[in-house]
Scaffold this active site. Structure first.
Site, mmCIF file in Angstrom:
data_model
loop_
_atom_site.group_PDB
_atom_site.id
_atom_site.type_symbol
_atom_site.label_atom_id
_atom_site.label_comp_id
_atom_site.label_asym_id
_atom_site.label_seq_id
_atom_site.Cartn_x
_atom_site.Cartn_y
_atom_site.Cartn_z
ATOM 1 N N ARG A 1 3.109 -12.946 1.167
ATOM 2 C CA ARG A 1 2.931 -13.579 -0.141
ATOM 3 C C ARG A 1 4.156 -13.459 -1.030
ATOM 4 N NH1 ARG A 1 -1.173 -16.284 1.797
ATOM 5 N NH2 ARG A 1 -3.172 -15.183 1.884
ATOM 6 N N HIS A 2 5.025 -12.501 -0.750
ATOM 7 C CA HIS A 2 6.050 -12.133 -1.743
ATOM 8 C C HIS A 2 7.305 -11.651 -1.019
ATOM 9 C CE1 HIS A 2 7.904 -9.420 -4.799
ATOM 10 N NE2 HIS A 2 7.305 -10.172 -5.690
ATOM 11 N N PHE A 3 8.275 -12.532 -0.748
ATOM 12 C CA PHE A 3 8.290 -13.954 -1.022
ATOM 13 C C PHE A 3 8.400 -14.715 0.302
ATOM 14 C CE2 PHE A 3 10.422 -11.878 -4.625
ATOM 15 C CZ PHE A 3 9.694 -12.363 -5.694
#
Length: 705
Positions: A595-597
């Site tokens: 999710r990040h990133f």
């Protein structure tokens, strides 16, 4: 805007030959004076790298100052410490380690992308609660009666899984009669589903049964998270079963507000082969996938009376031929909307930010988080211009539905602390990036990192089913070869009333600059307090065991299960009031890396802060602070300025996260207790996070009713 020389050896993470870099140039205009800040009351200072007792401002204080004449003096004060640290390190000493990390990281990410292609077919599941019901999940954005009532309501509801599709509009309507279906054939989306299915400036042209006669006679059930987690429609039809399957899918696309992404858009779609004939009966449509990238679409499986095999259905929202979908084009009245946010997170950067950003598509570049960590929805106003990096102001929004995953996973009374941080910081970085700092260094791969900030909760508020307004200002930009630094301030509000404000600094770093990481202590290995005091007697709080008990109160769970045990030294730490220590193994499969990133996985700094909060929460419960409370819950205290500094990141290959917290003060009153701590986090051999005045409140909800 100021350009400074970088003092270091050019770094090549892959060992390939590179062209000799061109000498840096100096921007024609030094940074102008900035106005007196209205937020000087919460100033914090920190030791500069390699200098005991020296202090510099972490975040830009907009104090009036004369225009500098010396190029070095033109640097914004907030950049001074970061520039000193970038210059201080020795790139060559980190080259071998970063080369190995980069190679491992790319291989891990290559495999993860392969898994993601498979997992994309597996829809999100629901997180159960104490009482079961489905009609709530399509509920409107409404003001809860009270925090206590809202909490009880939340306990009775499902919470969407992290990464579940977030609809663009919400409604209480979960069934349709023939008249309502007829209205959808003439694009009366708002009339059927309510005011949330209307946006100023957006033309709704999407209509049901545009390509076939209407065969649905009623829709008995529309479930936002039904079926296998992505949605379910049950309807009756008379006529072509294939048309019934397609129209049921179109109903769900309109129900979730997908056409609001693209003004004037229409619905297109198709149905897979099946042996069908004219019939009547029921259709059950189970949504398998839905997304807004590359265009809003859903894929579903339909089972129909009289049809032996399941039918595969696809519906897509398509813009008018020749219509633009970039910033300001997709939906008049908005610069950017949910469609652009998703593209910036993991899609086409030219769509998200404009054609100048096309080279960043498909490569490691600045991104918003994705999935359940994407916490900004729309840009309402941008008072600035691309290329003007000295100042800008803008207003953005984030909708926080009560069924959001983090409300189900947190031990907090309302929103967890990390969401406060993320939604404000994402709003800031979004428009700072839109202004174009990376465009000044074409051909350079730049990774975005937050470097620090300070923030204060102004008032406690239940944020379930609220739309958060984010007002931010870009205060300054400093360009260095291979790097850029930007400073911001921001205020979060609900219904025009501020509840959170702060200031922050972001950096854009090349591989060379990222390789020159010396942490918070100028490259020195500074041990934790517990390591430096091996004689200290410890006791252990088994967090994992408590979490395994479904009846355990005020416990963070599932995606927010960030720590498993806490070592406690009573009367230890820097202030003699207590000391907490925790060590967690990093799993490259941890959910937040995806999710990040996108293409640049690191642990979100806000989750590092959240993990320290969890250690404090567990200590408070273990120490008896909740004794006698009928309904204990954690909150973020108002009026206590919290500051953080990041000088590094946790990669999937880093092995461990080590944290400590020094109890600084404990305040008890008739409603509960508030604990304030200072903390630090380490990757192996390097302290990279520092937290000052992080506060946790424990209160009895029953006492506040």
């Amino acid at each position: 805007m100021t350009t400074l020389d970088f003092d270091g050896i050019p770094f090549n993470p892959l060992g390939m030959e590179q062209p000799t870099p061109e000498p840096p140039t100096t921007a024609p205009n030094p940074l102008p004076p900035v106005r007196e800040s209205e937020r000087l009351a919460n100033e914090s200072t920190y030791p500069a790298a390699g200098s005991e007792g020296a202090s510099t401002r972490l975040v830009a204080r907009s104090a009036a100052r004369a225009r500098p004449t010396d190029p070095e003096a033109a640097v914004h004060p907030v950049a001074a410490e970061a520039i000193a640290q970038i210059r201080a390190g020795v790139v060559e000493a980190h080259r071998a380690a970063l080369t190995a990390q980069t190679a491992l990281q790319r291989e891990i990410w290559r495999r993860a992308r392969g898994r993601a292609a498979v997992e994309a077919e597996v829809p999100a599941l629901l997180i159960g609660a104490d009482e079961v019901g489905r009609d709530h999940v399509a509920g409107p954005i409404a003001t809860p009666k009270s925090p206590a009532a809202s909490e009880r309501s939340a306990q009775r509801r499902f919470h969407a899984a992290e990464g579940a599709f977030k609809p663009l509009a919400r409604t209480t309507v979960v069934g349709l009669d023939r008249d309502a279906l007829e209205m959808l054939t003439v694009a009366e989306m708002e009339s059927v589903f309510g005011g949330s299915h209307r946006r100023d400036g957006v033309e709704v042209a999407a209509r049901l049964a545009a390509s076939t006669p209407l065969v649905l006679t009623e829709v008995s059930s529309i479930e936002l998270y039904g079926g296998i987690g992505n949605g379910r429609v049950v309807a009756r039809f008379e006529g072509d079963p294939r048309a019934a399957a397609l129209q049921a899918a179109e109903v769900f696309a309109v129900f979730t507000g997908m056409p609001l992404c693209l003004s004037g858009s229409t619905l297109t779609g198709g149905v897979g082969d099946a042996s069908v004939g004219t019939a009547s009966g029921a259709v059950e449509l189970v949504v398998d996938r839905l997304d807004v990238v590359p265009r809003p679409f859903l894929q579903a499986t339909a089972r129909l009376d009289g049809v032996a095999e399941a039918v595969v259905v696809t519906v897509m929202v398509a813009e008018r031929a020749g219509a633009g979908v970039g910033p300001g084009e997709a939906a008049p009245g908005l610069l950017l909307n949910e469609f652009h946010m998703a593209h910036l997170a993991r899609g086409d950067q030219a769509i998200a930010m404009g054609p100048e950003f096309a080279p960043y598509t498909g490569v490691r570049a600045t991104r918003l988080p994705t999935g359940g960590l994407l916490l900004v929805d729309r840009v309402l106003r941008f008072d600035g211009a691309r290329g003007n990096l000295e100042s800008a102001s803008y207003d953005t929004e984030y909708d926080s539905p009560a069924d959001s995953w983090y409300y189900g996973d947190t031990a907090n009374d309302s929103m967890p602390h990390f969401v406060y941080m993320e939604t404000s910081l994402q709003a800031a970085l979004l428009m700072g990036y839109y202004a174009g700092p990376t465009l000044t260094q074409p051909g350079t791969t730049l990774s975005l990192r937050n470097l620090g900030g300070t923030a204060t909760v102004l008032r406690q508020i239940d944020l379930r089913d609220k739309t958060i307004q984010q007002s931010s200002r870009l205060l300054s930009t400093t360009i260095l070869p291979g790097s850029s630094l930007q400073t911001f301030d921001y205020t979060l509000s609900v219904d025009g009333q501020p509840f959170y404000q702060g200031e922050t600094m972001f950096g854009y770093f090349s591989d060379q600059a990222l390789g020159n990481q010396t942490g918070l202590d100028a490259g020195r290995s500074v041990p934790s307090w517990l390591t430096a005091h091996p004689e200290a007697a410890t006791r252990v709080i088994d967090v994992a065991a408590r979490r395994a008990d479904p009846a355990a109160r005020a416990c963070s769970r599932r995606k927010l299960a960030l720590i498993d045990r806490v070592e406690v030294v009573d009367e230890g730490g820097n202030y003699g009031a207590g000391y907490l220590h925790s060590l967690r193994t990093i799993d490259p499969e941890d959910w937040f890396f995806a999710r990040h990133f996108h293409l640049d996985p690191v642990i979100p700094g806000s989750l590092g802060v959240e993990s320290v909060i969890h250690a404090v929460q567990e200590w408070m419960l273990d120490s008896g602070f909740a004794d006698g409370m009928a309904d204990p819950a954690f909150r973020i205290p108002a009026g206590i300025a919290f500051s953080w500094r990041y000088r590094g990141q946790f990669l999937p290959t880093d092995g461990t996260v080590e944290l400590e917290a020094h109890i600084k003060s404990v305040r008890r009153d008739g409603h509960g207790a508030t604990v304030v701590v200072d903390g630090s986090l380490w990757k192996p051999g390097l302290r990279i996070y520092e937290l000052i005045d992080l506060a946790v409140e424990l209160a009895d909800r029953k006492a506040s009713e």
